[in-house]
Motif scaffolding. Sequence first.
Motif, PDB file in Angstrom:
ATOM      1  N   LEU A   5      12.264 -14.132   8.369  1.00 50.87           N
ATOM      2  CA  LEU A   5      10.981 -13.501   8.132  1.00 50.87           C
ATOM      3  C   LEU A   5      11.114 -12.544   6.957  1.00 50.87           C
ATOM      4  O   LEU A   5      12.008 -11.700   6.945  1.00 50.87           O
ATOM      5  CB  LEU A   5      10.518 -12.748   9.378  1.00 50.87           C
ATOM      6  N   ARG A   6      10.234 -12.666   5.984  1.00 53.06           N
ATOM      7  CA  ARG A   6      10.333 -11.873   4.771  1.00 53.06           C
ATOM      8  C   ARG A   6       8.960 -11.323   4.405  1.00 53.06           C
ATOM      9  O   ARG A   6       7.946 -11.712   4.977  1.00 53.06           O
ATOM     10  CB  ARG A   6      10.881 -12.724   3.625  1.00 53.06           C
ATOM     11  N   SER A   7       8.933 -10.430   3.433  1.00 57.80           N
ATOM     12  CA  SER A   7       7.664  -9.919   2.938  1.00 57.80           C
ATOM     13  C   SER A   7       7.801  -9.554   1.469  1.00 57.80           C
ATOM     14  O   SER A   7       8.901  -9.279   0.982  1.00 57.80           O
ATOM     15  CB  SER A   7       7.196  -8.700   3.741  1.00 57.80           C
ATOM     16  N   ILE A   8       6.667  -9.574   0.768  1.00 55.86           N
ATOM     17  CA  ILE A   8       6.613  -9.146  -0.621  1.00 55.86           C
ATOM     18  C   ILE A   8       5.433  -8.198  -0.780  1.00 55.86           C
ATOM     19  O   ILE A   8       4.433  -8.311  -0.076  1.00 55.86           O
ATOM     20  CB  ILE A   8       6.484 -10.333  -1.605  1.00 55.86           C
ATOM     21  N   ARG A   9       5.565  -7.257  -1.696  1.00 55.41           N
ATOM     22  CA  ARG A   9       4.498  -6.305  -1.944  1.00 55.41           C
ATOM     23  C   ARG A   9       3.477  -6.940  -2.888  1.00 55.41           C
ATOM     24  O   ARG A   9       3.807  -7.364  -3.991  1.00 55.41           O
ATOM     25  CB  ARG A   9       5.084  -5.041  -2.569  1.00 55.41           C
ATOM     26  N   ARG A  10       2.226  -6.986  -2.440  1.00 59.16           N
ATOM     27  CA  ARG A  10       1.147  -7.484  -3.281  1.00 59.16           C
ATOM     28  C   ARG A  10       0.437  -6.283  -3.894  1.00 59.16           C
ATOM     29  O   ARG A  10       0.035  -5.358  -3.180  1.00 59.16           O
ATOM     30  CB  ARG A  10       0.162  -8.332  -2.469  1.00 59.16           C
ATOM     31  N   ALA A  18      -2.909  -2.229  -2.312  1.00 59.60           N
ATOM     32  CA  ALA A  18      -1.610  -2.882  -2.189  1.00 59.60           C
ATOM     33  C   ALA A  18      -1.287  -3.095  -0.713  1.00 59.60           C
ATOM     34  O   ALA A  18      -1.646  -2.282   0.146  1.00 59.60           O
ATOM     35  CB  ALA A  18      -0.534  -2.032  -2.854  1.00 59.60           C
ATOM     36  N   PHE A  19      -0.613  -4.189  -0.416  1.00 66.26           N
ATOM     37  CA  PHE A  19      -0.195  -4.453   0.967  1.00 66.26           C
ATOM     38  C   PHE A  19       1.043  -5.341   0.951  1.00 66.26           C
ATOM     39  O   PHE A  19       1.404  -5.923  -0.085  1.00 66.26           O
ATOM     40  CB  PHE A  19      -1.324  -5.121   1.762  1.00 66.26           C
ATOM     41  N   HIS A  76      -2.592  -5.032   7.147  1.00 65.59           N
ATOM     42  CA  HIS A  76      -2.724  -3.629   6.786  1.00 65.59           C
ATOM     43  C   HIS A  76      -2.216  -3.343   5.373  1.00 65.59           C
ATOM     44  O   HIS A  76      -1.286  -3.998   4.886  1.00 65.59           O
ATOM     45  CB  HIS A  76      -1.954  -2.754   7.783  1.00 65.59           C
ATOM     46  N   ASP A  77      -2.815  -2.328   4.754  1.00 67.21           N
ATOM     47  CA  ASP A  77      -2.331  -1.923   3.440  1.00 67.21           C
ATOM     48  C   ASP A  77      -1.081  -1.057   3.600  1.00 67.21           C
ATOM     49  O   ASP A  77      -0.602  -0.829   4.731  1.00 67.21           O
ATOM     50  CB  ASP A  77      -3.426  -1.212   2.636  1.00 67.21           C
ATOM     51  N   LEU A  83      -7.029  -4.064   5.850  1.00 66.67           N
ATOM     52  CA  LEU A  83      -7.479  -4.505   4.530  1.00 66.67           C
ATOM     53  C   LEU A  83      -9.006  -4.590   4.503  1.00 66.67           C
ATOM     54  O   LEU A  83      -9.632  -5.044   5.472  1.00 66.67           O
ATOM     55  CB  LEU A  83      -6.880  -5.869   4.190  1.00 66.67           C
ATOM     56  N   PRO A  84      -9.626  -4.183   3.413  1.00 68.45           N
ATOM     57  CA  PRO A  84     -11.088  -4.163   3.325  1.00 68.45           C
ATOM     58  C   PRO A  84     -11.651  -5.519   2.921  1.00 68.45           C
ATOM     59  O   PRO A  84     -10.913  -6.417   2.473  1.00 68.45           O
ATOM     60  CB  PRO A  84     -11.340  -3.125   2.231  1.00 68.45           C
ATOM     61  N   PRO A  85     -12.972  -5.686   3.027  1.00 68.04           N
ATOM     62  CA  PRO A  85     -13.596  -6.945   2.589  1.00 68.04           C
ATOM     63  C   PRO A  85     -13.282  -7.306   1.144  1.00 68.04           C
ATOM     64  O   PRO A  85     -13.210  -8.491   0.806  1.00 68.04           O
ATOM     65  CB  PRO A  85     -15.088  -6.666   2.787  1.00 68.04           C
ATOM     66  N   ALA A  86     -13.088  -6.312   0.280  1.00 63.55           N
ATOM     67  CA  ALA A  86     -12.790  -6.603  -1.127  1.00 63.55           C
ATOM     68  C   ALA A  86     -11.501  -7.395  -1.294  1.00 63.55           C
ATOM     69  O   ALA A  86     -11.311  -8.084  -2.306  1.00 63.55           O
ATOM     70  CB  ALA A  86     -12.698  -5.290  -1.919  1.00 63.55           C
TER      71      ALA A  86
END
Length: 388
Positions: A5-10, A18-19, A76-77, A83-86
């Motif tokens: 399991l990994r993650s990257i910052r967007r 950012a999330f 979540h951010d 995270l918002p609709p945008a």
Amino acid sequence: MPESLRSIRRPAAGGAPAFDLSYVRAGPRDATAVVVIPGGPGLASVLPYRGLRRWAASGGLDLVMIEHRGVGRSRHDVHGRLLPPAAMRITAVLDDLAAVLDAEGIDRAVIVGSSYGSYLAMAFGTRYPERVASMLLDSALQSTRDVGLERERLRGLFWDADDDMARGVKRLMVEGVTPRVVLDIVRAAYELGGADLVRPLLRHRPGLTWRALGAYATRDGGLPRIPGIYEFDLVGTIAFRELGYAGTPDGHPLDPALTYLPLAPGFPAFDREPFDLVEAVRSFAFPLVVLSGDRDLRTPPAVAERVAASTPDATLVRIRNGHSALDTHPLALLNATRRLVRGQQARLPGDEAALDRLPRKGLSASFPGLLLHVAHLDALLRRRMLPR
């Protein structure tokens, strides 16, 4: 290799914060990577498909599954806020997929999409054609305009036909059962178990089987959410704003445009689709497999046939199934994917019967059999309650 399991910052973009985007990769690294995109929008990738990744890895597939923004571990951010609709745009989701490929050092991948995931797959092939080695579409969703094909298929089966199913549906309508509920339950029953499940369901007043299908298939004014499994509350913005889930009812019975109407007030109105995928697939230069279930009523076979006929290098594969083989017949999908990875997709039409015979694994795949048992129990209870 074991699953990781990994993650990257967007980064923040387009008014979205950012999330951290989560994803998982499993299987050997000596074959072309396969990115599998589930349906929804709202289905998570990490928790629901552990079994799928285990079966895929045992069969030699290098599988990548990305947790859709707004779902599961990607909700979540960086400050812990939802995270918002945008943040909910299909183009942003496609950029997420490309970012994961970059992070994993994958130049090109086999892209597999199911239902809403098939829309993302085709859109990814349009936005990032150079990143696609080949593609498999399971229950192809291509255009908001295809609601007409859904109506034609549904009404042909359950309204216009002169048989027990159509007569049973009309009886329920006369008895005052909400038309949208009748549609949702009968459609789900047919996709899951075919006429063998629909006919006993309609013979009597709604019972245990009806209630089980209602919990599975109907939408009310609430927001469906099973944390880490299915979370529509945030990504519903995509469904309504870009894919027209609210629809425009035509005033006739069994209208699929009614399905999501109870949820529409909580989301933005339809704006426009981000891509014209009916036209876009004509320029696909990579091999494409279109997997279609003969009982699929949400993305009926006519859509799959059109996609296959419009794409230069396409193979249409028909199986005895309802909607989304990824969820209801995953071994068929994985075996078709393995053929595609090996460049053997031309053999798939000859493999259709063999794909049908594969065991149906997983919770969703087991649900039709459970429903048939419940229907049998329903019938036994009714016989005991009838006056002698």
